[in-house]
Design an enzyme around this catalytic site. Structure first.
Site, PDB file in Angstrom:
ATOM      1  N   GLU A   1     -30.167  -5.663 -18.538  1.00 38.37           N
ATOM      2  CA  GLU A   1     -28.783  -5.830 -18.672  1.00 38.37           C
ATOM      3  C   GLU A   1     -28.799  -6.546 -19.915  1.00 38.37           C
ATOM      4  O   GLU A   1     -29.283  -7.656 -20.462  1.00 38.37           O
ATOM      5  CB  GLU A   1     -28.170  -6.836 -17.582  1.00 38.37           C
ATOM      6  CG  GLU A   1     -26.846  -6.851 -17.352  1.00 38.37           C
ATOM      7  CD  GLU A   1     -26.234  -7.832 -18.019  1.00 38.37           C
ATOM      8  OE1 GLU A   1     -25.785  -7.726 -19.177  1.00 38.37           O
ATOM      9  OE2 GLU A   1     -26.141  -8.968 -17.514  1.00 38.37           O
TER      10      GLU A   1
ATOM     11  N   CYS B   1     -22.262 -11.951 -21.186  1.00 35.27           N
ATOM     12  CA  CYS B   1     -22.136 -10.665 -21.722  1.00 35.27           C
ATOM     13  C   CYS B   1     -20.961  -9.867 -21.177  1.00 35.27           C
ATOM     14  O   CYS B   1     -20.696  -8.618 -21.731  1.00 35.27           O
ATOM     15  CB  CYS B   1     -23.716  -9.905 -21.188  1.00 35.27           C
ATOM     16  SG  CYS B   1     -24.044 -10.160 -19.536  1.00 35.27           S
TER      17      CYS B   1
ATOM     18  N   GLU C   1     -21.601  -8.070 -30.690  1.00 34.46           N
ATOM     19  CA  GLU C   1     -21.401  -9.238 -29.704  1.00 34.46           C
ATOM     20  C   GLU C   1     -21.954 -10.555 -30.349  1.00 34.46           C
ATOM     21  O   GLU C   1     -23.008 -10.753 -31.183  1.00 34.46           O
ATOM     22  CB  GLU C   1     -22.554  -9.021 -28.588  1.00 34.46           C
ATOM     23  CG  GLU C   1     -22.449 -10.061 -27.566  1.00 34.46           C
ATOM     24  CD  GLU C   1     -23.545  -9.738 -26.475  1.00 34.46           C
ATOM     25  OE1 GLU C   1     -24.793  -9.464 -26.619  1.00 34.46           O
ATOM     26  OE2 GLU C   1     -22.855  -9.645 -25.133  1.00 34.46           O
TER      27      GLU C   1
ATOM     28  N   LYS D   1     -39.583 -15.733 -15.753  1.00 36.44           N
ATOM     29  CA  LYS D   1     -39.991 -16.637 -17.198  1.00 36.44           C
ATOM     30  C   LYS D   1     -38.375 -16.775 -17.496  1.00 36.44           C
ATOM     31  O   LYS D   1     -37.728 -16.076 -17.826  1.00 36.44           O
ATOM     32  CB  LYS D   1     -40.526 -15.575 -18.145  1.00 36.44           C
ATOM     33  CG  LYS D   1     -40.840 -16.649 -19.492  1.00 36.44           C
ATOM     34  CD  LYS D   1     -41.062 -15.819 -20.630  1.00 36.44           C
ATOM     35  CE  LYS D   1     -39.780 -15.525 -21.516  1.00 36.44           C
ATOM     36  NZ  LYS D   1     -38.973 -16.637 -21.953  1.00 36.44           N
TER      37      LYS D   1
HETATM   38  P1  ADP Z   1     -31.266 -13.998 -27.128  1.00 33.62           P
HETATM   39  O1  ADP Z   1     -31.258 -13.387 -28.564  1.00 33.62           O
HETATM   40  O2  ADP Z   1     -29.672 -14.111 -26.584  1.00 33.62           O
HETATM   41  O3  ADP Z   1     -31.846 -15.453 -27.117  1.00 33.62           O
HETATM   42  P2  ADP Z   1     -33.330 -12.624 -26.115  1.00 33.62           P
HETATM   43  O4  ADP Z   1     -33.094 -11.267 -26.004  1.00 33.62           O
HETATM   44  O5  ADP Z   1     -33.855 -12.988 -27.597  1.00 33.62           O
HETATM   45  O6  ADP Z   1     -31.993 -13.104 -26.090  1.00 33.62           O
HETATM   46  O7  ADP Z   1     -33.927 -13.526 -24.890  1.00 33.62           O
HETATM   47  C1  ADP Z   1     -33.785 -13.286 -23.711  1.00 33.62           C
HETATM   48  C2  ADP Z   1     -35.076 -13.473 -22.835  1.00 33.62           C
HETATM   49  O8  ADP Z   1     -36.081 -12.562 -23.486  1.00 33.62           O
HETATM   50  C3  ADP Z   1     -35.529 -14.994 -23.092  1.00 33.62           C
HETATM   51  O9  ADP Z   1     -36.255 -15.426 -22.009  1.00 33.62           O
HETATM   52  C4  ADP Z   1     -36.677 -14.725 -24.183  1.00 33.62           C
HETATM   53  O10 ADP Z   1     -37.677 -15.889 -24.223  1.00 33.62           O
HETATM   54  C5  ADP Z   1     -37.263 -13.312 -23.999  1.00 33.62           C
HETATM   55  N1  ADP Z   1     -38.020 -12.734 -24.917  1.00 33.62           N
HETATM   56  C6  ADP Z   1     -37.415 -12.822 -26.357  1.00 33.62           C
HETATM   57  N2  ADP Z   1     -38.435 -12.012 -27.115  1.00 33.62           N
HETATM   58  C7  ADP Z   1     -39.271 -11.219 -26.147  1.00 33.62           C
HETATM   59  C8  ADP Z   1     -40.160 -10.125 -26.241  1.00 33.62           C
HETATM   60  N3  ADP Z   1     -40.519  -9.785 -27.301  1.00 33.62           N
HETATM   61  N4  ADP Z   1     -40.584  -9.792 -25.159  1.00 33.62           N
HETATM   62  C9  ADP Z   1     -40.277 -10.329 -23.969  1.00 33.62           C
HETATM   63  N5  ADP Z   1     -39.478 -11.372 -23.687  1.00 33.62           N
HETATM   64  C10 ADP Z   1     -38.995 -11.869 -24.768  1.00 33.62           C
END
Ligand code: ADP
Length: 492
Positions: A252, A286, A385, A177
């Protein structure tokens, strides 16, 4: 009509319309226009993708295809990425906003990673353990099963190889995904995995939103492992959802990496590396050296020179070959970076260069490389960050103080130091709480080198043969060939 349309998801080796009936509108961050529409996976689509991966794990991928053949498929995928490098780089530059010079090198690096893991596929072995003369005990490294790979938006191309490389080398099936902000290159990648000849269901690509598709993967009872790169807040949520079936986890999660310049450093080299590792990719990495700790004696001069270098970085359109850094990838990220710049000013840090939107851009999420001096290491500017091109420069006096400042943060992904004193190099490397420490360089990543974080920066390790361990289960087999009667505790 958008420039690119991907109406279907890649599930079970087929291109299928999403059951969700929805699309993701992907924005070109340099123009703020929707440039692509991509099928969005909902809960039902994730179920289908997981079922496809599960059925691949029950078929020839597990029972017939040899480790060497898995390696060959990965080699083939690497060669297809190399063939299409220019197109993939341009796609990523449009979707993510990184300049071409970065996206081209990112595709090349993805090729290196896939090549490494292709070569690793037939070197995954167990061991024989001599527990007693009349037994053969050995371990088998078996695939963990179905892996949900959840990616961030900052370096999609490279991270496809970090996730797919070890997962497929070890014989798993993957449901990938991409981040909702950058789903496009994943669709191109899906086409290449099909062309490479991976059996149906071994790789499934399902763009979607985190709280829908991501959460569905994390909480799915038929997914055995989540490999995630993103924020630690999301990692926590994934950990909770993943507890449903005790999924294996690789996380990570970013950093606030200290980059320490001792007064005996090779200043000219340190300056080049400190500048690129603070501002490359518009600060959206990161592993950035976003906290620059400089020894007091060389502090004023080093600060002046790095600020001058930051001021010369060319901010521009991603497809212009002269551009050094492009826009931030999303409006949210730009707003976040701007809010930290305001925070820095309010907290009394000295703004030395940048801080605003560059001249000549009335559209696009552009921001100037920014340097703050005399930053308090306890301030939010130094602790959190930002993910933008904002460098916090902090003076220190002694080696002990440098180590204390470096470790005084919740993260621990990367740390670096510059010194000509070999004893100090080893002493400080041992004292730093960080998954990677580099001396006289910074954030050296290589397919052969384990990579991952201490503390809030992550869990497990990617890259190197170490990564393979995180994509396999150890099975211990004991074959007893004793002929004497076994001890019988129920005899009398
Ligand atoms: P950022 O804040 O840098 O956008 P995220 O950690 O929110 O980073 O997003 C990184 C990935 O995690 C993306 O693919 C996002 O769709 C996914 N993501 C965000 N929320 C969830 C969740 N609750 N469960 C699983 N994946 C998630």
């Amino acid at each position: 009509m958008t420039e690119r349309n991907y109406e279907r998801l890649y599930i079970g080796g087929e291109w299928v319309l999403p059951r969700s009936g929805k699309v993701i509108r992907s924005i070109d961050p340099a123009t703020e226009n929707v440039w692509a529409e991509v099928a969005e996976a909902g809960d039902e689509d994730i179920d289908l993708a997981v079922a496809a991966a599960r059925s691949a794990m029950a078929g020839p991928w597990k029972t017939k295809i040899t480790a060497s053949q898995r390696g060959e498929l990965l080699f083939k995928l690497a060669s297809l990425l190399r063939r299409d490098a220019a197109k993939l780089a341009e796609t990523e530059s449009r979707d993510n906003g990184k300049p071409l010079r970065d996206t081209i090198s990112e595709v090349q690096r993805a090729v290196e990673w896939l090549t490494f893991f292709a070569g690793a596929a037939d070197k995954i072995t167990g061991e024989q353990i001599p527990i007693k003369p009349s037994a053969l005990a050995y371990t088998r490294r078996e695939p963990v099963g179905v892996v949900g790979a959840i990616l961030p938006w900052n370096s999609p191309m490279l991270l496809y190889s970090w996730k797919l490389g070890p997962a497929l080398a070890a014989g798993n099936a993957v449901v990938l995904k991409p981040a909702e902000q950058t789903p496009v290159s994943a669709m191109e990648l899906a086409k290449l995995t099909a062309e490479a000849g991976f059996p149906a269901g071994v790789v499934n690509v399902v763009p979607g939103y985190g709280n829908v598709a991501g959460a569905a993967l994390a909480g799915h009872g038929e997914v055995n492992k989540i490999s995630f790169t993103g924020s630690h807040a999301t990692a926590r949520r994934i950990m909770q959802d993943a507890s449903v079936n005790l999924k294996r986890l690789t996380f990570e999660c970013g950093g606030k990496s200290p980059h320490i310049i001792f007064e005996d450093a090779d200043i000219e080299r340190a300056l080049i590396v400190a500048t690129q590792s603070a501002f490359r990719s518009t600060g959206q990495s990161c592993s950035l050296g976003s906290r620059l700790l400089v020894q007091r004696k060389i502090y004023p001069q080093f600060l002046d020179r790095i600020a001058a270098r930051a001021g010369r970085i060319r901010v521009g359109m991603p497809l212009d070959p002269k551009t050094h850094i492009g826009p931030q990838t999303s409006a949210e990220q730009l707003a976040k970076t701007q809010s930290y710049i305001e925070l820095g000013k309010e907290a009394g840090a000295r703004l030395v260069t940048g801080g605003g939107r560059p001249a000549g851009f009335d559209r696009g999420y552009f921001i100037e490389p920014t340097v703050f001096a005399d930053v308090d290491n306890r301030s939010r500017l130094a602790q959190e960050e930002i993910f933008g091109p904002v460098l916090a420069v902090i003076p220190f006096d002694s080696e002990e103080e440098a180590v204390a400042l470096a470790n005084d943060v919740e993260y621990g992904l990367v740390a670096g130091l510059w010194t000509r004193d070999v004893s100090r190099a080893h002493r400080v490397a041992a004292a730093l709480e960080s998954g990677l420490v580099t001396v006289n360089s910074f954030r050296t990543t290589h397919p052969m080198l384990p990579y991952g974080g201490y503390k809030l920066s992550g869990l497990g390790r990617e890259n190197g043969m170490e990564a393979i361990h995180h994509y396999t289960e150890i099975k211990t087999v004991v074959i007893d060939f004793d002929t004497a009667a076994p001890a019988d505790p129920f005899q009398d």
